[in-house]
Design an enzyme around this catalytic site. Sequence first.
Site, PDB file in Angstrom:
ATOM      1  CB  SER A 162      -0.866  -0.011   1.258  1.00 46.25           C
ATOM      2  OG  SER A 162      -1.386   1.273   1.509  1.00 46.25           O
ATOM      3  CD  GLU A 164      -2.208   5.235   4.670  1.00 50.19           C
ATOM      4  OE1 GLU A 164      -1.868   5.308   5.864  1.00 50.19           O
ATOM      5  OE2 GLU A 164      -2.608   6.219   4.042  1.00 50.19           O
ATOM      6  CE1 TYR A 185      -4.093  -1.894   5.512  1.00 56.71           C
ATOM      7  CE2 TYR A 185      -3.088   0.208   4.928  1.00 56.71           C
ATOM      8  CZ  TYR A 185      -3.657  -0.997   4.555  1.00 56.71           C
ATOM      9  OH  TYR A 185      -3.788  -1.303   3.219  1.00 56.71           O
TER      10      TYR A 185
END
Length: 375
Positions: A162, A164, A185
């Site tokens: 990701s 992120e 996460y």
Amino acid sequence: MAVAADGRASDGSDKIRMNPSATHTQEPGQRRALITGITGQDGSFLAEFLIHRGYQVHGIVRRASTFNTERLDGIYADPHNQGVRLSLHYGDITDGAGLRRILEQTAPDEIYNLAAQSHVRVSFDQAEYTADAVATGTLRLLEAVRDYISSGRKLRMYQAGSSEMFGAAPPPQNENTPFYPRSPYAVSKVAAHWYAVNYREAYGLHLSNGLLFNHESPRRGETFVTRKITRALTRIKLGLQDNLYLGNLEARRDWGFAGDYVEAMWLMLQQPEPDDYVIATGESHSVREFLDVAASHCGLDWRKHVKTDPRYFRPTEVDVLCGDASKARKRFGWAPKVGFSDLVKMMVENDLELAEQERTLTRAGHVVQRGASQR
Ligand code: NAP
Ligand code: GDD
């Protein structure tokens, strides 16, 4: 009540095979794919994409007390029929023994590991579980794959990374940008990424990490900001709600269309050598800009309806994501087909239709269950 692709009503219990080997139908030479997280946004698009390409698709579904296979209704077919290309198996990324069993029974050529507790804000509330599903879950699957290939069997794997993971690293982010994760996460995705790299180097696994930037669609979960906005504005437009409560409107994301991104996952596994790839549009927009475009499609002034709720702020935010996908473009010609404005329009049109259905039913005196009709 779930409805199958042929319109037949089903109680759903026969959708998921308790013993897949017993009813396995396989055409000679047909490629097999196993998808964890098949019930999610990406899993459903990927399953459709692979079935369209002639694959036999197996998906892992976790047991829930309510239906969680709605996104697959368009491709679901009765497993008792001949030539069925989609098989679902009960399993969980936190259950290593079950993963091994499914791997043995389905003998896939390709595995796509999409299963995750994928909500960043929720990961601050459920940090341990997020790490268990996202980081250790990937490790469990890798351990099963390692044993599976040790007897000479071949398999290729995709790991869902990701944007992120880049977190606070300044844009544009590419494969050489150092990770600076800003949530449980994101930290878990970084761990999963490095587990994957390590298993690729240690055991010669054909495993590619996709570093995918945000991708959305009418099937996006309703608690992610894009879908939350399109659901709410269309309901406001039709008089079904008054306000929309949001957090940080200044965050910028590189938003693409999920249908384009699953093709990139597949392309990665078709390359002779495994590698890691950023998949992104190269355009970044703020949540505020998303509101502008969505509201203009609805003919609304969002400022009259949007209110701030601090519950939606994150303890540590990712301010700007903007990806550089030139490596994927050069290696296998991937480029996004749907642009930002068309993506927003597609989501608004879908949700307007849902809101119209809801209004019609409500006016006829029916009680409508929200969230039951994600397409
Ligand atoms: P999603 O809609 O939230 O779907 C997540 C999937 O994982 C669902 O099928 C969910 O099952 C399943 N899952 C959750 N916990 C599980 C568990 N313990 N065992 C087995 N399955 C479990 O996410 P998505 O948007 O499709 O994303 C797919 C993957 O890409 C995720 O790994 C996500 O972190 C990653 N990713 C997404 C984006 C994006 O913008 N969409 C960007 C980069 C990376 P239920 O349906 O039962 O909940
Ligand atoms: N969810 C949500 N809800 N986000 C809000 C809200 C709100 O009410 N108000 C503002 N935001 C802001 C968030 O603070 C964040 O900066 C941005 O909107 C996007 O939030 P999400 O849509 O929840 O997505 P995300 O970027 O945190 O995570 C998604 O994309 C990642 C890829 O970068 C998820 O799909 C992750 O699984 C994925 O890895």
